[in-house]
Write a protein that holds these residues in place. Structure first.
Motif, mmCIF file in Angstrom:
data_model
loop_
_atom_site.group_PDB
_atom_site.id
_atom_site.type_symbol
_atom_site.label_atom_id
_atom_site.label_comp_id
_atom_site.label_asym_id
_atom_site.label_seq_id
_atom_site.Cartn_x
_atom_site.Cartn_y
_atom_site.Cartn_z
ATOM 1 N N TYR A 140 30.869 40.196 39.524
ATOM 2 C CA TYR A 140 29.800 39.616 40.343
ATOM 3 C C TYR A 140 29.061 38.528 39.588
ATOM 4 N N HIS A 141 28.767 37.431 40.300
ATOM 5 C CA HIS A 141 27.752 36.513 39.806
ATOM 6 C C HIS A 141 26.429 37.110 40.255
ATOM 7 N N LEU A 142 25.447 37.049 39.378
ATOM 8 C CA LEU A 142 24.225 37.802 39.620
ATOM 9 C C LEU A 142 23.126 36.920 40.211
ATOM 10 N N PRO A 165 34.512 32.598 30.579
ATOM 11 C CA PRO A 165 34.002 31.855 31.735
ATOM 12 C C PRO A 165 34.761 32.217 33.009
ATOM 13 N N CYS A 166 34.099 32.094 34.149
ATOM 14 C CA CYS A 166 34.724 32.473 35.422
ATOM 15 C C CYS A 166 35.722 31.399 35.857
ATOM 16 N N PRO A 167 36.863 31.817 36.436
ATOM 17 C CA PRO A 167 37.832 30.824 36.936
ATOM 18 C C PRO A 167 37.241 29.875 37.982
ATOM 19 N N CYS A 168 36.111 30.243 38.611
ATOM 20 C CA CYS A 168 35.525 29.346 39.622
ATOM 21 C C CYS A 168 34.796 28.177 38.962
ATOM 22 N N GLY A 169 34.595 28.253 37.653
ATOM 23 C CA GLY A 169 33.989 27.135 36.937
ATOM 24 C C GLY A 169 32.473 27.211 36.832
ATOM 25 N N GLU A 201 30.639 38.807 44.255
ATOM 26 C CA GLU A 201 31.813 38.176 43.653
ATOM 27 C C GLU A 201 32.058 36.804 44.272
ATOM 28 N N CYS A 202 32.616 35.902 43.484
ATOM 29 C CA CYS A 202 33.045 34.605 44.018
ATOM 30 C C CYS A 202 34.512 34.737 44.427
ATOM 31 N N ALA A 203 35.120 33.635 44.837
ATOM 32 C CA ALA A 203 36.498 33.684 45.332
ATOM 33 C C ALA A 203 37.498 34.117 44.252
HETATM 34 ZN ZN LIG Z 1 32.996 32.690 39.774
#
Ligand SMILES: [Zn+2]
Length: 445
Positions: free
Chosen positions: A266-268, A321-325, A259-261
């Motif tokens: 999970y990002h794979l 899309p993920c909030p981390c961009g 997982e990112c912040a």
């Molecule tokens: Zn992310």
């Protein structure tokens, strides 16, 4: 502002994607890389792996013209590996640097053997190095509460990865004595813990663990097949730290994704593994957003390439899309396993994850085992053997029963197919000695 996952830059480098590409162009370039690597892997497996040679002989020289063509290939199952592990070996035996033997679920099941070359192990160290940058900064101290005594074990590979990012790491091993683990971790001055969910929970719920308070521990990485949300929330509340989840299994080369912040899926590890989600019953690909079984193909492994390996894990690809961009895809947190549920009656499937979410929220519960048996009248009986702390508030049987009653499958079948469940609570007992064994509902039918 949520920091972007460090996996994106790493995967971009590995896949040879120009650094200026972002968003959709990055995703397309990554898909192009994956298609190329999949064709290479299929070609390699057909040449070098006795298991795949006959199974993939029907394919043309360049088997795939699009990623969606993967759906034409047969699956590989855990029982295929258990039945003939050496048929998967694609290198000479003297090139194998590590063999991992895994017990399979059935009591009569043969163990699975997995083979890794030195280069395969290096891929894992590289992933641990770059993935841990999500939650650890150079100079920080990391306590590894995973098996690590043996060379090339998970703890050892993680230690090597962390050293490359100038973090200090200590391999403690699996936690059998939570009080001892807390004192070692505290005197080491750990900023980060990496461990097995129930074992880290036992540390946090011990008196000494609770006394750590908020601040010293900044992040935790929990790693197993799936992580109950209730445990992550409890740790976050106790120590005020970020609780990250790692997804992986030995077959993936230990690491699968992290997982990112944003802590939301999970990002794979997409430069080394190609992931699909398929319908468990039909095997057809699930569109993004639809829950199914996770299937993966190795893209860079030499010792034992795996093609469309069925993990048995339940999850979906998150479409948004993920909030981390990051342009990388996300896999939702795994929700358990297909073979981990038990049918108590029509529309009444009992899952360990459902029980986990309610039982681990009970104060002072450390771990439990659920056993299902049948009585003489042919009705099911559910017994919960729970490990608790001795501290107050004292947890009582009826608290556990009340929590169980919050589960649909139990509420709907109690009094018909299911007897009233029984509970035994005991303190000073620790089952958590097996390291990374998968938890499951035990059946004695
Ligand atoms: Zn992310």
């Amino acid at each position: 502002m949520i920091a972007i996952t460090p996996l994106e830059a790493w995967i971009g480098e590995k896949a040879g994607i120009a650094p200026e590409l972002t968003g959709r162009s990055f995703a397309e370039a990554l898909q192009g890389y994956q298609l190329r690597k999949l064709n290479e892997t299929i070609g390699y497996a057909r040449r070098a792996s006795p298991f795949y040679r006959p199974r993939l002989s029907f394919l043309p020289a360049v088997p795939l013209s699009a990623l969606s063509d993967m759906a034409r290939l047969p699956f590989t199952t855990p029982s295929d590996i258990a039945a003939e592990p050496f048929a998967f070996l694609a290198v000479r035996q003297n090139e194998v640097a590590r063999i991992v033997t895994l017990r399979t679920s059935g009591s009569t099941g043969q163990p699975k053997r997995l083979f890794f070359t030195e280069e395969d192990l290096e891929l894992t160290v590289n992933f641990f190095h770059r993935g841990m940058a999500t939650l650890v900064r150079p100079g920080q101290r990391v306590a590894i509460l995973l098996p690590g005594k043996m060379a090339d074990s998970v703890g050892d590979l993680l230690l090597r990865g962390l050293r490359r990012m100038d973090a200090q790491a200590l391999v403690y091993g699996p936690v059998t004595d939570p009080l001892d683990a807390v004192s070692v971790v505290t005197s080491f001055g750990a900023h980060c813990l990496v461990g097995i969910p129930t074992q880290v929970l036992a540390m946090a719920r011990s008196r000494r663990g609770a006394a750590i308070g908020k601040g010293p521990i900044e992040s935790i990485l929990l790693s197993t097949d799936y992580v109950p949300r209730a445990i992550a929330d409890t740790l976050e509340a106790a120590w005020g730290c970020g609780v990250f989840t790692h997804y992986g299994m030995t077959e993936m080369g230990l690491g699968g994704g992290v997982e990112c912040a944003a802590l939301d899926g999970y990002h794979l590890r997409e430069a080394d593994l190609y992931f699909e989600v398929v319908d468990h019953a039909t095997g057809k690909p699930c569109p993004d957003g639809v829950t199914g079984e996770v299937v993966f193909t190795t893209l860079t492994r030499r010792g034992m390439p795996l093609i469309r390996y069925r993990t048995g894990d339940i999850a979906r690809i998150i479409s948004e899309p993920c909030p981390c961009g990051s342009a990388l895809r996300r896999l939702e947190r795994v929700k358990g396993r297909w073979d981990g549920s038990f049918c108590l009656g029509p529309d009444s499937l009992l899952n360990l994850p459902d029980m986990d979410e309610l039982l681990f929220r009970l104060p002072n519960l450390l771990d439990y085992r659920a056993t299902i048996s049948k009585n003489e009248a042919g009705n099911f009986h559910l017994h919960i053997d729970a490990q608790v702390t001795e501290e107050s508030p004292i947890l009582r049987d009826k608290d556990v029963l009340r929590a169980l009653n919050g589960i649909d499958a139990i509420r709907k079948t109690v009094g018909t197919n299911l007897e009233i469940p029984t509970v035994r609570l005991s303190a000073n007992k620790c089952w958590s000695t097996t390291g990374v064994a998968k938890r499951r509902i035990i059946t004695t039918l």
